[in-house]
Design a protein around this motif. Sequence first.
Motif, PDB file in Angstrom:
ATOM      1  N   PHE A   1       0.812  -1.228   0.000  1.00 42.66           N
ATOM      2  CA  PHE A   1       0.000   0.000   0.000  1.00 42.66           C
ATOM      3  C   PHE A   1       0.847   1.280   0.000  1.00 42.66           C
ATOM      4  N   GLY A   2       2.148   1.172   0.318  1.00 46.79           N
ATOM      5  CA  GLY A   2       2.886   2.427   0.444  1.00 46.79           C
ATOM      6  C   GLY A   2       4.374   2.245   0.293  1.00 46.79           C
TER       7      GLY A   2
ATOM      8  N   LEU B   1      -4.609  -0.874   9.067  1.00 46.14           N
ATOM      9  CA  LEU B   1      -5.201   0.454   9.280  1.00 46.14           C
ATOM     10  C   LEU B   1      -5.614   1.084   7.947  1.00 46.14           C
ATOM     11  N   THR B   2      -4.815   0.894   6.931  1.00 46.50           N
ATOM     12  CA  THR B   2      -5.127   1.458   5.612  1.00 46.50           C
ATOM     13  C   THR B   2      -6.457   0.911   5.098  1.00 46.50           C
ATOM     14  N   GLU B   3      -6.658  -0.390   5.227  1.00 46.02           N
ATOM     15  CA  GLU B   3      -7.926  -0.985   4.771  1.00 46.02           C
ATOM     16  C   GLU B   3      -9.097  -0.513   5.632  1.00 46.02           C
TER      17      GLU B   3
ATOM     18  N   ILE C   1      -9.319   2.512   7.015  1.00 46.01           N
ATOM     19  CA  ILE C   1      -9.590   3.897   6.631  1.00 46.01           C
ATOM     20  C   ILE C   1     -10.247   3.960   5.252  1.00 46.01           C
ATOM     21  N   ASN C   2      -9.787   3.104   4.380  1.00 41.40           N
ATOM     22  CA  ASN C   2     -10.322   3.085   3.009  1.00 41.40           C
ATOM     23  C   ASN C   2     -10.337   1.669   2.461  1.00 41.40           C
TER      24      ASN C   2
ATOM     25  N   ALA D   1      -8.709   1.118  -0.809  1.00 41.51           N
ATOM     26  CA  ALA D   1      -7.369   1.681  -1.030  1.00 41.51           C
ATOM     27  C   ALA D   1      -6.651   0.895  -2.124  1.00 41.51           C
ATOM     28  N   PRO D   2      -6.129   1.605  -3.121  1.00 37.09           N
ATOM     29  CA  PRO D   2      -5.446   0.912  -4.229  1.00 37.09           C
ATOM     30  C   PRO D   2      -4.036   0.496  -3.846  1.00 37.09           C
TER      31      PRO D   2
ATOM     32  N   TRP E   1      -3.240   6.880   6.793  1.00 37.36           N
ATOM     33  CA  TRP E   1      -4.130   7.787   6.058  1.00 37.36           C
ATOM     34  C   TRP E   1      -3.520   8.125   4.695  1.00 37.36           C
TER      35      TRP E   1
ATOM     36  N   GLN F   1      -1.556   6.278   2.942  1.00 37.59           N
ATOM     37  CA  GLN F   1      -1.722   5.091   2.098  1.00 37.59           C
ATOM     38  C   GLN F   1      -3.153   4.943   1.620  1.00 37.59           C
ATOM     39  N   SER F   2      -4.094   5.414   2.408  1.00 40.55           N
ATOM     40  CA  SER F   2      -5.508   5.298   2.022  1.00 40.55           C
ATOM     41  C   SER F   2      -5.912   6.412   1.054  1.00 40.55           C
ATOM     42  N   GLN F   3      -5.005   7.374   0.861  1.00 45.47           N
ATOM     43  CA  GLN F   3      -5.249   8.487  -0.066  1.00 45.47           C
ATOM     44  C   GLN F   3      -6.498   9.300   0.273  1.00 45.47           C
TER      45      GLN F   3
END
Lengths: 232, 232, 232, 232
Positions: free
Chosen positions: B115-116, B200-202, B204-205, B208-209, C105, C107-109
């Motif tokens: 993711f990053g 956490l990324t998933e 939040i979004n 998330a791509p 955040w 990473q979630s864009q």
Amino acid sequence: MSKYQHIQQEAYEANMQLPKLGLVLFTFGNVSAADRSLGVFAIKPSGVAYEDLTPGKMVIVDFEGKTVEGDLRPSSDTLTHAVLYKHWEKIGGIVHTHSTYATSWAQSQRDIPIFGTTHADYNTVDIPCAPPMSDEMIQGNYEHETGFQIMNCFAAKGLSYEEVEMVLVGNHAPFTWGKNAAKAVHNSAVLEQVAQMALLTEQINPKAPRLKDALIRKHYERKHGPDSYYGQ
Amino acid sequence: MSKYQHIQQEAYEANMQLPKLGLVLFTFGNVSAADRSLGVFAIKPSGVAYEDLTPGKMVIVDFEGKTVEGDLRPSSDTLTHAVLYKHWEKIGGIVHTHSTYATSWAQSQRDIPIFGTTHADYNTVDIPCAPPMSDEMIQGNYEHETGFQIMNCFAAKGLSYEEVEMVLVGNHAPFTWGKNAAKAVHNSAVLEQVAQMALLTEQINPKAPRLKDALIRKHYERKHGPDSYYGQ
Amino acid sequence: MSKYQHIQQEAYEANMQLPKLGLVLFTFGNVSAADRSLGVFAIKPSGVAYEDLTPGKMVIVDFEGKTVEGDLRPSSDTLTHAVLYKHWEKIGGIVHTHSTYATSWAQSQRDIPIFGTTHADYNTVDIPCAPPMSDEMIQGNYEHETGFQIMNCFAAKGLSYEEVEMVLVGNHAPFTWGKNAAKAVHNSAVLEQVAQMALLTEQINPKAPRLKDALIRKHYERKHGPDSYYGQ
Amino acid sequence: MSKYQHIQQEAYEANMQLPKLGLVLFTFGNVSAADRSLGVFAIKPSGVAYEDLTPGKMVIVDFEGKTVEGDLRPSSDTLTHAVLYKHWEKIGGIVHTHSTYATSWAQSQRDIPIFGTTHADYNTVDIPCAPPMSDEMIQGNYEHETGFQIMNCFAAKGLSYEEVEMVLVGNHAPFTWGKNAAKAVHNSAVLEQVAQMALLTEQINPKAPRLKDALIRKHYERKHGPDSYYGQ
């Protein structure tokens, strides 16, 4: 010198591990250590801060819950300890905490599913959550009944307290036990870790499958079976 | 003086990093350090608390998994280490932990999506999760087969152990490695951090791509490529 | 004695705050401190562990990104710092980290929504997330372009770098700045806290409304307006 | 020697507990301690770092919010404290923090449901979240009105400040109180713990039921009722 000094010392040391392991806020926990030949256990006094504890402050109580020695009032959960010692004859130590993740599972009234080998290193089954008690039990001898609620849960699920050394009491919090107080504390820390990882596992994959039987048996056996090869 | 003292020291120091980095509860982890000219590795003894470790307690084992020197029983995961050292010839250190977030991904049986740039600084691909082993493998030489399960996963996905230095074993927990024990420990801490941020990324979004290819290549190359310009 | 000693000292002290505040793992972060009269800034050397840092190791770089003094290679993110110092003329310190929640955040864009007064004490708007860079920018002078990506984001959203002292770079991680290095570090810690609470807020109430305008203005003004009454 | 020294000392010690308990970042919190016979309270000065506090820096303020003694400006939240002391006559200490979980519930504008006995040991009801204030109140005497918003919320819900010693202010953050400053700090830590566990409980089981009445009464009574048997 008190003839109970050895279990006071054991209970003291085990109690002091709870804040070190991050398992308690303030006085939200208690540990006891039993001497079965004397038919008593030493337990934390009620509401006393961990930094003020000394071995001599541990209260001596018999398996009926009667204080045998000590100036302080024992933990308000003393009768639960007494019931478990009386009926589960191989237990030498008991711990009660309100540790964050285990208590959250207890509040959710769900068993903790067995998702991985960390869990299987300690239990071959989901960690049981006893249902909340009936109003009658609550309004009766509450802490005494809490002990029976735990035993009833184990009976209903066909579990052995010698194999499964931890339980969640629904809406309340966890209890753990073991051959001695140190092992019971160890189990509390393991339960908290397993509880956190089970929640995270469901968040990562809501359809995460339970651990397969072969892996459950393998991990439990390598640590606890007759041919175990973990440890020294 | 043992001729293995240098890898005992290296393994000792690397093992002691695990609790400092918050990667282990109790004895839930082990590190080994290899000397390829001698054809052996030093590994943590099984079930010994970190505070009781000394360099001299590290057990010396060869790449077939046979103990060469040492009074204590080596880690129960020793055969997994042996298999990886034997087949992946440029590895100098291996770490196994049950760290909270990486283990939760392993329990969820999912690869960790890239993711990053934190992830891309170390890997150009998702961090692989090997599927749970077959019942046959589990009931056979379990820890030995765990090594093969990891290698099979890398072969099936076309990954190089020299580029991707970490893996999740489905339902179980992570293994990491590197040119030496210190680098393998470093990778364990990075994996735990990347695992937490991916969850956490998933959260939040959920949509998330994954990281775009140009960014994956850029971050990996600036740290590991022929024209790298990270570090001294 | 170097004429840059004062900013080396300032940059050193600010860098050492990052691990203390829990904002970095290993070397995943860097702080710089500028002296605008000399037209240079001091920045952390690349890949050097925090425990090995000394003030004298801070590298002196001009606003074109050229090293002016120092034996070590400056942070790989140095050109991003240089671009921001060159174009945003009132900045005296810049911080880059991969702190857990802010990076998630990024990473979630997503911009971080303004949900409460903690956020409004620092910003009257959502914390902006710059979109990931184009492949051309990435394959060109990457770190230089990262600075422009941040400035373009502020221009597109009509934001002032003097009012909003923090940004997320999509797929990557946060940058913060301020009148000096200490304020920039302060902002990094606040951003991490706000990022965590925004995620938790959405988990508790997926329909949580953004903060009302009157409250945004009140909290920002009492800390930053002409009639501010916070602090001494 | 100031005749307010005793409450300065009490306020100082209570303020210093906030960072130790992990309830504040930087200066995001304040505690006050009242002496009702003197009609004043001692409160943290605004924006002063905890490591720079001394008892003598605590500012003495009366119940109208007027500074009585002290060189520093009192906390920007002083008027909220003053209003609560003036109207709730048995309070001896007040705490305001932006602690992570309690603030996230405040931002979500939800009461914290009573899910377990940890909660019931302190409150028999959900922890109330006062709605965000009207624009008029915000643009008026904001901190003064915050006090009234809290009192209005208690009146609307029929709650007693002597029984429920904590509140969330919508979009903002928690306030707690008690017979003295130490008890108010204790309540802040309990609120943070209960807030975290309530979020986790809903994540584990979105349909988790509230605690049954018999258990609420039992746990509250055993700690606070006329026949309480918790503590010494």
